[in-house]
Design a protein around this motif. Sequence first.
Motif, PDB file in Angstrom:
ATOM      1  N   LYS A 175       0.833  -1.208   0.000  1.00 42.88           N
ATOM      2  CA  LYS A 175       0.000   0.000   0.000  1.00 42.88           C
ATOM      3  C   LYS A 175       0.865   1.254   0.000  1.00 42.88           C
ATOM      4  N   SER A 178       2.448   1.732  -3.381  1.00 40.43           N
ATOM      5  CA  SER A 178       1.462   2.228  -4.340  1.00 40.43           C
ATOM      6  C   SER A 178       1.204   3.717  -4.140  1.00 40.43           C
ATOM      7  N   HIS A 179       1.095   4.118  -2.868  1.00 37.81           N
ATOM      8  CA  HIS A 179       0.861   5.532  -2.566  1.00 37.81           C
ATOM      9  C   HIS A 179       2.043   6.382  -3.010  1.00 37.81           C
ATOM     10  N   THR A 183       2.001   9.396  -5.706  1.00 43.20           N
ATOM     11  CA  THR A 183       2.495  10.728  -5.351  1.00 43.20           C
ATOM     12  C   THR A 183       3.509  11.212  -6.377  1.00 43.20           C
ATOM     13  N   LYS A 227       6.225  14.360  -0.865  1.00 45.85           N
ATOM     14  CA  LYS A 227       4.839  14.519  -0.430  1.00 45.85           C
ATOM     15  C   LYS A 227       4.636  15.883   0.227  1.00 45.85           C
ATOM     16  N   GLU A 231       2.034  18.743  -1.055  1.00 43.57           N
ATOM     17  CA  GLU A 231       1.074  19.339  -0.130  1.00 43.57           C
ATOM     18  C   GLU A 231       1.206  20.855  -0.102  1.00 43.57           C
ATOM     19  N   GLU A 263      -6.313  15.187  -4.050  1.00 44.09           N
ATOM     20  CA  GLU A 263      -6.871  13.912  -3.604  1.00 44.09           C
ATOM     21  C   GLU A 263      -5.812  13.026  -2.966  1.00 44.09           C
ATOM     22  N   ILE A 264      -4.590  12.990  -3.537  1.00 44.28           N
ATOM     23  CA  ILE A 264      -3.558  12.087  -3.037  1.00 44.28           C
ATOM     24  C   ILE A 264      -3.086  12.492  -1.656  1.00 44.28           C
ATOM     25  N   SER A 266      -4.850  13.838   0.597  1.00 42.89           N
ATOM     26  CA  SER A 266      -5.923  13.663   1.585  1.00 42.89           C
ATOM     27  C   SER A 266      -5.983  12.232   2.110  1.00 42.89           C
ATOM     28  N   ARG A 267      -5.224  11.318   1.502  1.00 43.66           N
ATOM     29  CA  ARG A 267      -5.274   9.916   1.913  1.00 43.66           C
ATOM     30  C   ARG A 267      -4.491   9.683   3.204  1.00 43.66           C
TER      31      ARG A 267
END
Length: 267
Positions: A175, A178-179, A183, A227, A231, A263-264, A266-267
């Motif tokens: 996971k 993948s994130h 990103t 990231k 942001e 959206e990314i 906010s996960r």
Amino acid sequence: MARPARKSADPTRPLLKPAVRVGNLDTAALIGELRQVHEDAEDENIGRMPADEELFRALLYLEANAGAVKSEEARRKAAITRVKLWQYLREQAEIHQAKAVEDARAANAEWADLVPALAVNAPSAAYNKAKRLQAALLADPSRGEKSVRRTPEAVLEAQQRLAAQAAALRRAEVKAASHQALTASVAQRLLEHRADLESHGDVIFWLDQIEAVLPNCDTPTQMLSLKTYVEAVVRELKKIERTTTRPPVLGPAAQLAYAAAAEIISR
């Protein structure tokens, strides 16, 4: 009045207290201390004593020559140290014997093949002994983990628990990977459409940071930085959207990149 039936112990129930073990020892240092005791006692055979790193052979020498130490107090302390070192060897032997059994089984050895090696009389006894040995591998008392009861049922339950933990860890890693990939993809899209993003000073600054880190974004620290920069871009664009009348993003492709970035994060 009939006596209540006695409940049988759950064979998978862990022991209530952590196993008492001597744990890790600097065995070479302890053997060196015992060597010094024999040198001080003028042990005439001390030149034959094996090296400090040869724990088993050194202990055999110290056992055979214990009488060379004349002081009762020194002999008592030396013997207690030898007891501790033999206990350490016992603990290590269980761990390494269990690993040897695993290697034998991985090489398609049958339980019958392990009967003489494990000093038992039947394949079922070899299986049970191997499971009891595996109990030493399934808990680390140094981390405060409770020991596993030396029954096949308890070992099997512990193995299933560890397998479930490993599977959960693998899922978390997949996971996270993948994130991270998403990103990086979103960051690349922001760079591709930077001409259509508001050219505010802070927006430009954070896009420059993305451009600098993205080509070599491999380590967890670099991914965290990426990231953070994405942001920051989204934060600055939203700030412009709230505080001005001009749109922070122009064109449908740039708007999609902006929405994906929002959206990314906010996960």
